[in-house]
Design a protein around this motif. Structure first.
Motif, PDB file in Angstrom:
ATOM      1  N   TRP A   1      14.692   1.709 -14.889  1.00 22.90           N
ATOM      2  CA  TRP A   1      14.521   1.204 -13.569  1.00 22.90           C
ATOM      3  C   TRP A   1      13.421   2.083 -12.950  1.00 22.90           C
ATOM      4  O   TRP A   1      13.492   3.466 -13.288  1.00 22.90           O
ATOM      5  CB  TRP A   1      15.630   1.451 -12.877  1.00 22.90           C
ATOM      6  N   ARG A   2      12.595   1.688 -12.241  1.00 17.38           N
ATOM      7  CA  ARG A   2      11.674   2.663 -11.614  1.00 17.38           C
ATOM      8  C   ARG A   2      11.472   2.456 -10.188  1.00 17.38           C
ATOM      9  O   ARG A   2      11.578   1.520  -9.579  1.00 17.38           O
ATOM     10  CB  ARG A   2      10.283   2.236 -12.246  1.00 17.38           C
ATOM     11  N   GLU A   3      11.441   3.672  -9.426  1.00 13.85           N
ATOM     12  CA  GLU A   3      11.448   3.562  -8.105  1.00 13.85           C
ATOM     13  C   GLU A   3       9.975   3.094  -7.446  1.00 13.85           C
ATOM     14  O   GLU A   3       8.971   3.197  -8.030  1.00 13.85           O
ATOM     15  CB  GLU A   3      11.857   5.184  -7.614  1.00 13.85           C
ATOM     16  N   PRO A   4       9.769   3.057  -6.142  1.00 13.67           N
ATOM     17  CA  PRO A   4       8.878   2.301  -5.418  1.00 13.67           C
ATOM     18  C   PRO A   4       7.685   3.258  -5.539  1.00 13.67           C
ATOM     19  O   PRO A   4       6.433   2.743  -5.633  1.00 13.67           O
ATOM     20  CB  PRO A   4       9.311   2.301  -4.134  1.00 13.67           C
TER      21      PRO A   4
ATOM     22  N   ALA B   1       1.486   9.247  -0.182  1.00 17.87           N
ATOM     23  CA  ALA B   1       2.179   8.289  -0.867  1.00 17.87           C
ATOM     24  C   ALA B   1       2.160   6.983  -0.155  1.00 17.87           C
ATOM     25  O   ALA B   1       2.059   5.838  -0.619  1.00 17.87           O
ATOM     26  CB  ALA B   1       3.523   8.599  -1.249  1.00 17.87           C
ATOM     27  N   GLU B   2       2.272   7.421   1.332  1.00 18.61           N
ATOM     28  CA  GLU B   2       2.545   6.089   2.195  1.00 18.61           C
ATOM     29  C   GLU B   2       1.418   5.154   2.156  1.00 18.61           C
ATOM     30  O   GLU B   2       1.542   4.032   2.580  1.00 18.61           O
ATOM     31  CB  GLU B   2       2.851   6.636   3.613  1.00 18.61           C
ATOM     32  N   ASP B   3       0.081   5.732   1.913  1.00 19.60           N
ATOM     33  CA  ASP B   3      -1.124   5.055   2.027  1.00 19.60           C
ATOM     34  C   ASP B   3      -1.245   4.051   0.913  1.00 19.60           C
ATOM     35  O   ASP B   3      -1.708   2.843   1.012  1.00 19.60           O
ATOM     36  CB  ASP B   3      -2.189   5.791   1.862  1.00 19.60           C
ATOM     37  N   LYS B   4      -0.599   4.464  -0.218  1.00 11.09           N
ATOM     38  CA  LYS B   4      -0.502   3.464  -1.337  1.00 11.09           C
ATOM     39  C   LYS B   4       0.509   2.313  -1.384  1.00 11.09           C
ATOM     40  O   LYS B   4       0.240   1.438  -1.913  1.00 11.09           O
ATOM     41  CB  LYS B   4      -0.138   4.212  -2.705  1.00 11.09           C
ATOM     42  N   ASN B   5       1.427   2.726  -0.545  1.00  9.77           N
ATOM     43  CA  ASN B   5       2.517   1.696  -0.486  1.00  9.77           C
ATOM     44  C   ASN B   5       2.910   1.721   1.143  1.00  9.77           C
ATOM     45  O   ASN B   5       3.967   2.114   1.493  1.00  9.77           O
ATOM     46  CB  ASN B   5       3.904   2.053  -1.202  1.00  9.77           C
ATOM     47  N   PRO B   6       2.145   0.966   1.786  1.00 10.32           N
ATOM     48  CA  PRO B   6       2.502   1.110   3.387  1.00 10.32           C
ATOM     49  C   PRO B   6       3.716   0.549   3.742  1.00 10.32           C
ATOM     50  O   PRO B   6       4.107  -0.312   3.407  1.00 10.32           O
ATOM     51  CB  PRO B   6       1.300   0.539   4.032  1.00 10.32           C
TER      52      PRO B   6
ATOM     53  N   ASN C   1       6.099  -1.872   5.582  1.00  8.70           N
ATOM     54  CA  ASN C   1       6.230  -3.336   5.659  1.00  8.70           C
ATOM     55  C   ASN C   1       5.904  -3.909   4.576  1.00  8.70           C
ATOM     56  O   ASN C   1       5.870  -5.056   4.442  1.00  8.70           O
ATOM     57  CB  ASN C   1       5.466  -3.544   7.011  1.00  8.70           C
ATOM     58  N   LYS C   2       5.079  -3.327   3.767  1.00  2.76           N
ATOM     59  CA  LYS C   2       4.359  -4.030   2.427  1.00  2.76           C
ATOM     60  C   LYS C   2       5.507  -3.453   1.464  1.00  2.76           C
ATOM     61  O   LYS C   2       4.898  -3.748   0.049  1.00  2.76           O
ATOM     62  CB  LYS C   2       3.038  -3.818   2.346  1.00  2.76           C
ATOM     63  N   ASN C   3       6.632  -2.776   1.640  1.00  2.00           N
ATOM     64  CA  ASN C   3       7.150  -2.134   0.442  1.00  2.00           C
ATOM     65  C   ASN C   3       8.147  -2.779   0.032  1.00  2.00           C
ATOM     66  O   ASN C   3       9.298  -2.309  -0.630  1.00  2.00           O
ATOM     67  CB  ASN C   3       7.474  -0.688   0.708  1.00  2.00           C
ATOM     68  N   VAL C   4       8.684  -3.998   0.802  1.00  2.00           N
ATOM     69  CA  VAL C   4       9.636  -4.650   0.098  1.00  2.00           C
ATOM     70  C   VAL C   4       9.515  -5.902  -0.268  1.00  2.00           C
ATOM     71  O   VAL C   4       8.575  -6.883   0.392  1.00  2.00           O
ATOM     72  CB  VAL C   4      10.653  -4.791   1.579  1.00  2.00           C
ATOM     73  N   ASP C   5       9.926  -6.543  -1.437  1.00  2.00           N
ATOM     74  CA  ASP C   5      10.088  -7.843  -1.843  1.00  2.00           C
ATOM     75  C   ASP C   5      11.235  -8.683  -1.680  1.00  2.00           C
ATOM     76  O   ASP C   5      12.281  -8.172  -1.823  1.00  2.00           O
ATOM     77  CB  ASP C   5       9.780  -7.623  -3.341  1.00  2.00           C
ATOM     78  N   TYR C   6      11.070  -9.833  -1.035  1.00  2.00           N
ATOM     79  CA  TYR C   6      12.052 -10.814  -0.937  1.00  2.00           C
ATOM     80  C   TYR C   6      12.150 -11.913  -1.956  1.00  2.00           C
ATOM     81  O   TYR C   6      10.935 -12.151  -2.229  1.00  2.00           O
ATOM     82  CB  TYR C   6      12.147 -11.235   0.486  1.00  2.00           C
TER      83      TYR C   6
END
Lengths: 215, 582
Positions: free
Chosen positions: B147-150, B171-176, B178-183
């Motif tokens: 399992w890999r973390e965000p 790190a936040e710039d790579k994964n801003p 609001n764009k870090n969740v998948d539904y």
């Protein structure tokens, strides 16, 4: 529950009363000696010392607690100034600090000599993301060149952390004299160890030269 | 350091009792028994009833990805003292199903839920097998090795991107945000009602009352205490069903401060974990360091020099006083004596934190212990300050606190006979530390299974017998006095000499194997289970957090009490959410 009901409560309240009264008695005692207990270094040390009695608090930021020598907050880089006034980083970009850093907040850019292609000691860039830094002090502890040390300055608030909180080499660099001023004991110990190592090296060299001359 | 290896005689006894389905763990560096899953309940019952291992301290899982199985590891003890009995059960990774031991040791309840939550091991027969630290709808099992973390970068630190071509980025710039969740497709988070919420409400017990002809019928209602509430000492939530003002049933809900400390620990190198342990129980970073370095030192087979041992004990006992004055203060806060007792305690805490700061460089995040020693020797003047505090100031101040609070009629009325936990329950629920000892079980790791140099000191194990809030308050007073006794002996005997075994290294070599290091932390037994495979990063790093496991008994303690007492009962357990949620 034995005895008079409420006795325990009153006994307890006598402690609070004593605490309250002691504050003023102490103030008066100091005044009689012609001293003030607040807003001066002696007062702060006594109020927060082992014999503290009465009021304990310190009125920050008007009053500030002295920090001990080992206090650590955000690393900085040391440079030496030679007789021509030129700065020389102690850092050799060996990368040990970046390897031991628990939150991995140190980025080092090593340079290669354009002619020989071999790495040159001084780093081209050195970044620390102070938002991520956890002030553990491992970088300073394991640096073999005494090139990175922990600072004493804890007032680092900025208005915009996105713009200001990645420190580059320029922001991180401090002269060795600054280090000597905040950590005199450590500085003296390290300098003594350095001098000893230098002397041993010189002795070895002299010994080798003598051996060569004998042959 | 106590040896966990069993004597030969006892070993054969257990093996004789179970000729089939139980074998010794003969992997190099490992210990204990491997029990077949279908024999597990019978084995555990026999351990408890026939061999006297009545206290199951720790349960956790390990994912052995390359070998294709998962292992559940149990550490059982006798409350009369002695080393651990380790037993394990192995289940295939594709279908990890193990029997639940809740029926034998009720204290495994939350720990099995945690193993299910983070590793996906299904415990058959568990009464309430739901996620406990992660939220409902979370995808995957984070402690599994695949399992890999965000913000995943590499399997282990140090990351190669940092040196020699360190191109800095945030790190936040790579994964801003609001764009870090998948539904999942077609899923609308706004329209979603969590099933777990409904299940929590449905899951708590309802008291069926006979319909009375003369009295009015009342309805039971559900009340949420927390998560945002000062009485919960952090972000912690209790769902209570109440009848009038009486608690019918109560369930703790936690995980709001979860950061997967253990996964971070498995990405870290061994030494990087020391400052991370500071952040578990942030009141007692010194004893957290202690537990972790003990576990790793066991693996490495090194023993720190004398002076380092004494300094370690000095710091561990000082931190116990820090914890107990604060715990008493917060308990009094919860009882309504708002902040005066707490701040009186904080004065003493402040003076001890000054010592920590002078020694380690930081007041709370000390990061002071190292494998085979401590980071640095006591700077000038610290020893004298400790001596003055221990010999002059602290005894007087603890007596003051005693006069201030112990006989206060309001405290007695609120605390005596409330939140009672019997000795049997305390053992069954695997409670530890002051909670266990206040219930009349004189179990203290420092005495029962001595580590470091605790076997040399003269001190009493504090024990009280009523198991109520008042006794949990008194026991902390007793323990502070015992800590002072130990500190006096440390001051008397502190030898000169080195403070570090060998040279300090930033990259330690840890041989393959497993080790469980446990200390009597101020909140109870703090254990670190570390598995090494010889690489720079630990394969498994598990924390047996006393606050977390003590909460298993919360439901039992609160049942039948008034809702206003719940806050005080929680305060008397003395939890810290940094450790509970990890």
């Amino acid at each position: 529950m034995d005895g008079l009901y409420g006795k325990g409560l009153l006994q307890g309240l006598s402690i609070t009363l004593k605490h309250f009264v002691t504050t003023y008695l102490e103030d008066i005692r100091w005044l009689l000696q012609g001293k003030r207990r607040y807003f001066n270094a002696e007062g702060i040390v006594t109020r927060q010392g082992v014999d503290a009695s009465g009021i304990f608090t310190v009125q920050y930021p008007e009053e500030k607690l002295p920090v001990p020598e080992e206090f650590r907050f955000i690393p900085f880089l040391l440079y030496e100034v030679d007789e021509n006034g030129e700065k020389h980083d102690r850092c050799t970009s060996c990368g040990i600090c970046a390897k031991v850093c628990p939150p991995q907040c140190i980025w080092i850019e090593r340079t290669n000599d354009p002619v020989t292609g071999r790495p040159v000691p001084e780093p081209r860039e050195f970044y620390i993301d102070v938002d991520i830094c956890m002030n553990c002090g491992f970088c300073a502890e394991f640096c073999p060149f005494d090139a990175i040390k922990m600072d004493h300055d804890y007032e680092l608030a900025v208005y915009d952390r996105h713009k200001h909180n990645i420190y580059d080499k320029e922001r991180l660099s401090r002269p060795v004299s600054y280090y000597a001023s905040i950590r005199p004991t450590n500085y003296a110990r390290e300098e003594a160890a350095r001098a000893e190592a230098e002397a041993a090296k010189a002795a070895r060299k002299a010994g080798a030269a003598a051996a060569a001359a004998n042959q | 350091m106590s040896e966990q290896v069993l004597d030969v005689e006892k070993k054969s006894e257990i093996e004789e009792r179970f000729p089939e389905g139980v074998r010794r763990d003969d992997r190099k560096g490992f210990e204990g028994y491997i029990v077949e899953p279908d024999k597990l309940i019978a084995f555990a019952t026999a351990l408890r009833d026939e061999f006297g291992y009545d206290y199951l301290s720790s349960v956790t899982g390990v994912d052995y990805l390359p070998d294709g199985f998962m292992e559940v590891v149990y550490h059982a003890y006798r409350t009369t003292g002695g080393p651990a009995l380790v037993f394990k059960t192995q289940v295939p990774r594709e279908k990890p199903v193990a029997p639940s031991l809740v029926s034998v040791y009720p204290g495994v309840n939350f720990q099995e839920r945690e193993a299910y939550d983070l590793l996906g091991i299904v415990f058959e027969g568990h009464p309430n097998l739901k996620r406990i630290l992660m939220w409902e709808g979370f995808d995957g099992y984070p402690l599994r090795k695949d399992w890999r973390e965000p913000f995943y970068e590499e399997d282990g630190k140090p990351f190669k991107s940092r040196w020699p071509e360190g191109k800095v980025y945030r790190a936040e710039d790579k994964n801003p945000f609001n764009k870090n969740v998948d539904y999942p497709a077609g899923f609308d988070p706004e329209q979603w009602t969590p099933v777990a919420e409904t299940a929590v409400y449905a899951g708590i017990g309802r008291l069926e009352q006979p319909v009375s002809e003369t009295a009015l019928t009342t309805d039971q209602i559900v009340v949420n205490l927390g998560p945002q509430h000062p009485s919960t000492h952090g972000v912690f939530r209790m769902v209570a069903r109440i009848e009038g003002e009486t608690i019918v049933d109560l369930q703790p809900v936690m995980g709001y401060l979860h950061r997967n400390h253990e996964k971070i620990g498995e990405r870290n190198t061994f030494i990087m974990n020391i400052p991370f342990t500071d952040r578990l129980d942030y009141f007692n970073s010194m004893s957290n360091n202690f537990g972790y370095v003990l576990a790793v030192e066991k693996l490495m087979g090194i023993i720190p020099p004398e002076r380092a041992e004494y300094i370690r004990v000095m710091m561990a006992e000082l931190t116990r006083i820090v914890n107990h004055v604060s715990a008493i203060g917060f308990l009094l806060n919860d009882l309504g004596a708002f902040f005066t007792p707490l701040l009186y305690g904080f004065i003493e805490r402040e003076l001890i934190l000054d010592i920590f700061e002078a020694v380690s460089g930081s007041r709370m995040m000390c990061n002071y212990f190292r494998f085979g020693g401590v980071a640095r020797d006591l700077p000038e003047g610290v020893f004298e300050k400790v001596r003055d505090l221990v010999k002059e100031r602290l005894p007087r101040k603890i007596d003051d606190l005693d006069t201030f609070l112990t006989n206060n009629e309001i405290i007695r009325a609120r605390a005596q006979g409330v939140g009672v936990l019997t000795a049997e329950q305390a053992i069954a629920y695997s409670t530890c530390g002051p909670v266990l000892r206040a219930s009349g079980v004189p179990y203290d790791v420092r005495r029962a299974d001595p580590y470091s140099i605790y076997d040399r000191f003269d001190f009493d194990v504090a024990v009280r017998y009523h198991g109520d809030i008042y006794d949990r308050y008194l026991i902390r007073m007793d323990e502070m006095r015992q800590s002072l006794r130990i500190l006096e002996q440390v001051i008397r005997d502190l030898p000169e000499g080195p403070i570090q075994e060998g040279k300090p290294q930033y990259q330690v070599r840890v041989p393959a194997g497993e080790a469980y290091g446990r200390v009597e932390g101020p909140k109870g037994e703090l254990g670190f289970y570390v598995v090494s495979n010889g690489k720079p990063n630990p394969w498994r790093y598990h924390v047996r957090a006393p606050s977390f496991i003590n909460l298993t008994a919360l439901s039992e303690m609160t049942r039948g009490n008034k809702i206003a007492d719940v806050v005080a009962i929680l305060g008397s357990i003395d939890i810290v959410l940094g450790e509970t949620d990890r």
